[in-house]
Design a protein around this motif. Sequence first.
Motif, PDB file in Angstrom:
ATOM      1  N   THR A 198      -2.361   3.658  -6.355  1.00 21.51           N
ATOM      2  CA  THR A 198      -3.261   3.078  -5.365  1.00 21.51           C
ATOM      3  C   THR A 198      -4.539   2.583  -6.030  1.00 21.51           C
ATOM      4  O   THR A 198      -4.950   3.090  -7.072  1.00 21.51           O
ATOM      5  CB  THR A 198      -3.617   4.117  -4.292  1.00 21.51           C
ATOM      6  OG1 THR A 198      -4.051   5.320  -4.934  1.00 21.51           O
ATOM      7  CG2 THR A 198      -2.445   4.416  -3.400  1.00 21.51           C
TER       8      THR A 198
ATOM      9  N   LEU B 159       0.830  -1.205   0.000  1.00 25.24           N
ATOM     10  CA  LEU B 159       0.000   0.000   0.000  1.00 25.24           C
ATOM     11  C   LEU B 159       0.865   1.257   0.000  1.00 25.24           C
ATOM     12  O   LEU B 159       0.586   2.218  -0.719  1.00 25.24           O
ATOM     13  CB  LEU B 159      -0.935  -0.004   1.205  1.00 25.24           C
ATOM     14  CG  LEU B 159      -2.149  -0.936   1.090  1.00 25.24           C
ATOM     15  CD1 LEU B 159      -2.771  -1.163   2.460  1.00 25.24           C
ATOM     16  CD2 LEU B 159      -3.189  -0.366   0.132  1.00 25.24           C
TER      17      LEU B 159
ATOM     18  N   PHE C  46       1.136   4.079  -2.929  1.00 30.04           N
ATOM     19  CA  PHE C  46       0.905   5.506  -2.693  1.00 30.04           C
ATOM     20  C   PHE C  46       2.051   6.339  -3.251  1.00 30.04           C
ATOM     21  O   PHE C  46       1.833   7.338  -3.956  1.00 30.04           O
ATOM     22  CB  PHE C  46       0.744   5.772  -1.190  1.00 30.04           C
ATOM     23  CG  PHE C  46       0.706   7.230  -0.839  1.00 30.04           C
ATOM     24  CD1 PHE C  46      -0.393   8.006  -1.163  1.00 30.04           C
ATOM     25  CD2 PHE C  46       1.786   7.830  -0.204  1.00 30.04           C
ATOM     26  CE1 PHE C  46      -0.426   9.362  -0.857  1.00 30.04           C
ATOM     27  CE2 PHE C  46       1.771   9.180   0.107  1.00 30.04           C
ATOM     28  CZ  PHE C  46       0.663   9.949  -0.221  1.00 30.04           C
TER      29      PHE C  46
END
Length: 433
Positions: free
Chosen positions: A85, A76, A80
Amino acid sequence: MSGGGRSAASAAALALLILSGGCAGPQEPRKVDLRFWGMGREGEVVQEMMPEFEAANPGIRVRVQQIPWSAAHEKLLTAFVGRSTPDVAQLGNTWLAEFAALGALERLDARIAASAEVDSSVYFPGIWETNRIERGIYGIPWYVDTRLLFYRQDILRKAGYDSIPGSWKEWRAAMEAVRAVVGAGRYAIFLPTNDPTEIEIFGLQAGSSLLKDGGTRGAFTEPAFRRGFDFFLGLFRDGLAPPASNTQIANVYQEFARGYFSMYITGPWNLGEFKRRLPEELQGSWATSPLPGPDGSQSGVSLAGGSSLVIFEASKEKDAAWRLLEYLSRPEQQMRFYRLTGDLPARREAWRDSAFAGDPRILAFGAQLDRVVPSPKIPEWEEIRKRVQDRAEQAVHGALTPDSALTLLQDQVDTILEKRRWLIERKRAKDGP
């Protein structure tokens, strides 16, 4: 062609255009591809729920990617940084503060206010609060968990108790009675020394906020946390808990079955495991109970856990993403998800289902979920938890005195939070009084 001829031709063309438009079928909905990242078993199971959503929302296709929990946090963060994402993701409640602080998540307050499906009043208050970061809501609870007490009813009855007492003092007396029944080399409770969860819970039950000054300093040397820490250490000091980690207990189900320990603070994922792994003759001999509290006036608090559904700020399909969140939030979908995974539903209405009504082991979780509180909602909390674990483990094994452990813990936590204090002061200076 004369002017009259041109006018007639133009009129005919216009009529043809109108007619052809009138005969056209309904306009096809715009095609939307939603990317949804789900973690572990949940990421696998949620794919089964997508055909129904897609049938009710023509034009929206959900592409589910399953991410192992062990790799989820790093993946994750990498997504980002790389601006890749997903639109929607399942996010552990303890990660929300970190991703909200990064600016990675869409704030959902306005959508919630306009929604007929999502209302804060239908969720367990402590669980809903995990999604509030400062003044905004950044996630919708998907499923919930918390910790409570699994225990051997048969051994407790031999010790003279029909149920788990409600106060620390009475609970401790029951543990002493259990130890007398089970004999030498066995214990009343297992509190893994490599897990800080029980220490956090006892501190919170004693009234500690764990952190103070707006989450910029530790509260570990203050009286409330000291009280919880002393209760925790006393269980080891007086031989009621073995000074062992999870890695030193090879099979907790086997040791629970043979009576090496009779109580264990754990979560709903173990409801199914206890049913599968304990011998048939013990299936009627174990139960669950909300945690005792310090004074017994009410059950003690526990930690608010589980996962939420979030929309990433970078998503270009936020309206479609919100429709997916609303769909997965419906009580009937929550119950369907429970039946597929065993994960407890976040909405209270779902708990009225007949699947829960006759199962006191699950209903104990419902009672505990009414008394849960979030962990401190700052990005540094996971690092702080590791320090709590390390210092507590040293105190359990006698490498540090309780006072020395807490003083060192406080110093380490204040150092971890130094940058946070600096950022807050800088923001205050910039924004003015």
